[in-house]
Scaffold this active site. Sequence first.
Site, mmCIF file in Angstrom:
data_model
loop_
_atom_site.group_PDB
_atom_site.id
_atom_site.type_symbol
_atom_site.label_atom_id
_atom_site.label_comp_id
_atom_site.label_asym_id
_atom_site.label_seq_id
_atom_site.Cartn_x
_atom_site.Cartn_y
_atom_site.Cartn_z
ATOM 1 N N ARG A 51 0.805 -1.221 0.000
ATOM 2 C CA ARG A 51 0.000 0.000 0.000
ATOM 3 C C ARG A 51 0.839 1.273 0.000
ATOM 4 O O ARG A 51 0.685 2.135 -0.845
ATOM 5 C CB ARG A 51 -0.859 -0.008 1.267
ATOM 6 C CG ARG A 51 -2.173 0.629 1.169
ATOM 7 C CD ARG A 51 -2.994 0.151 2.344
ATOM 8 N NE ARG A 51 -2.624 -1.210 2.685
ATOM 9 C CZ ARG A 51 -3.123 -2.273 2.078
ATOM 10 N NH1 ARG A 51 -4.018 -2.137 1.157
ATOM 11 N NH2 ARG A 51 -2.718 -3.473 2.407
ATOM 12 N N THR A 52 1.716 1.374 0.964
ATOM 13 C CA THR A 52 2.432 2.644 1.139
ATOM 14 C C THR A 52 3.327 2.927 -0.063
ATOM 15 O O THR A 52 3.370 4.038 -0.573
ATOM 16 C CB THR A 52 3.254 2.618 2.445
ATOM 17 O OG1 THR A 52 2.385 2.249 3.513
ATOM 18 C CG2 THR A 52 3.842 3.969 2.743
ATOM 19 N N LYS A 80 24.473 -5.953 1.202
ATOM 20 C CA LYS A 80 25.948 -6.047 1.234
ATOM 21 C C LYS A 80 26.511 -5.422 2.494
ATOM 22 O O LYS A 80 27.722 -5.329 2.657
ATOM 23 C CB LYS A 80 26.532 -5.328 0.012
ATOM 24 C CG LYS A 80 26.097 -5.907 -1.320
ATOM 25 C CD LYS A 80 26.609 -5.034 -2.457
ATOM 26 C CE LYS A 80 25.995 -5.459 -3.780
ATOM 27 N NZ LYS A 80 26.157 -4.427 -4.800
ATOM 28 N N ARG A 101 11.033 3.303 3.954
ATOM 29 C CA ARG A 101 10.512 2.405 4.989
ATOM 30 C C ARG A 101 11.658 1.513 5.427
ATOM 31 O O ARG A 101 12.420 1.003 4.598
ATOM 32 C CB ARG A 101 9.360 1.556 4.463
ATOM 33 C CG ARG A 101 9.025 0.424 5.425
ATOM 34 C CD ARG A 101 7.721 -0.221 5.144
ATOM 35 N NE ARG A 101 6.632 0.701 5.417
ATOM 36 C CZ ARG A 101 5.352 0.337 5.444
ATOM 37 N NH1 ARG A 101 5.037 -0.921 5.239
ATOM 38 N NH2 ARG A 101 4.409 1.215 5.677
ATOM 39 N N HIS A 129 4.705 6.389 11.590
ATOM 40 C CA HIS A 129 4.252 6.229 10.215
ATOM 41 C C HIS A 129 3.454 7.486 9.876
ATOM 42 O O HIS A 129 2.229 7.443 9.736
ATOM 43 C CB HIS A 129 3.385 4.967 10.110
ATOM 44 C CG HIS A 129 3.141 4.498 8.714
ATOM 45 N ND1 HIS A 129 3.543 5.212 7.601
ATOM 46 C CD2 HIS A 129 2.510 3.387 8.242
ATOM 47 C CE1 HIS A 129 3.183 4.556 6.515
ATOM 48 N NE2 HIS A 129 2.551 3.453 6.876
#
Lengths: 305, 141
Positions: A51-52, A80, A101, A129
């Site tokens: 969604r985001t 890495k 995120r 959020h």
Amino acid sequence: MRHLIDIQQLSREDISRLIETALDIIENPGRYSEVCRHKKLATLFFEPSTRTRLSFEAAMYELGGDVLGFSESNSSSAAKGESVSDTARTVGCYADIIAMRHPKEGAPLVASRTAGVPVINAGDGGHNHPTQTLADLLTIYREKGSFNNLTIGCCGDLKFGRTVHSLISAMSRYENVKFVLISPEELKVPKYIKTDVLEANNIPYIESTSLEDNIGKLDILYMTRVQRERFFNEADYLRLKDSYVLTPEKLKAAKADLSVMHPLPRVNEISVAVDDDPRACYFKQVLNGKYMRMALILKLLEVAV
Amino acid sequence: MIIGQIKDGIVLDHITAGKSPEIYQILCLDKLDCTIATIQNAESLKMGRKDIIKIGKVIDINFDVLGYIDPGITVNVIRDGKLAKRERLTLPERVTDIIKCKNPRCISSVEQELRQEFRLADRERKIYRCIYCDSEAKKQI
């Protein structure tokens, strides 16, 4: 350089202006369709999200801009061992704005120090959020016409539910707002939210384990999912995941103008049968999230329309 | 008990009784080559009992560390036998690399060379929170 790491960085006036912009976008989408031409948004998603990430990407495309990025840490140089700081500094050379995120709390703040371009926190672990909160605020505004005089019930995982923490922080700045915090004992709102946000702002709240006992008082019911990814112990997740399920039966005791919200994805905490109830607002939130992200991108890129 | 006057040095006064060994250790006073006197449980009109540390040399002191450990301390800098500067410490607004965040979900647990930064969230209750994850500092050093 402006960033959005925590919803508290936005004043009431900032939020009002973002909502004004979002409402104007809804009314006049054509005016905005080319305003970010030749601008690039980097979506750095170190944790899965549908969604985001898609909401940010759709927002940038609808502004006429372009998008680059990755959708899981395995396909980034984090695999890495690169630091968040170095990744942000590198991506800042390619993009005009970053949405990040990350499973670690505070990662977007670290990124904002070196990126050299605005950074938007698109969710950092169980912490914050803020753009979900912007979606929630536009939904509340469009459904209720105001942020004042509301009794808001938050139900489910209130411990790791970052959307709840941000929503409480944002709504605690308005007049005559009350909270009913409904959760299992193990998933109660963290103490700092109660002391630093609710009590510090003299916001009345009660804590309860029962949805049925409280649903009749609420103007807004904000349901949340018990998130498997926040538990170190699978047994605890399985024990708590079905603590609350909203059904048409339970909604009979609710006000006629209740707004049922949910940041999604839903698992089974809201019965599918509730979707047809006019009080269900959670899919409206999804759309509102895109408009608010568009408004936020414009603000942080300082694009005048 | 008579402890001599200092010509050039620092007197840490109004230390909470019993805290001087911790401060001695934190400031690494054992590494200095000058005279150091630690006075424990001295009588004090203001505090009842207090500790005092006298250092026979002017050294750089991290006031944030000291203010975090014991915010009531008075730092007196003595030059040529006279009081050159007096500073009453308070809880610092920010402390860096003094407290470590214990939250395993915090970015500071994994990010390379990231400094441990805490902000004073509640002066009255002496609560510090990690600037990255908002976790409360569990205990003082």
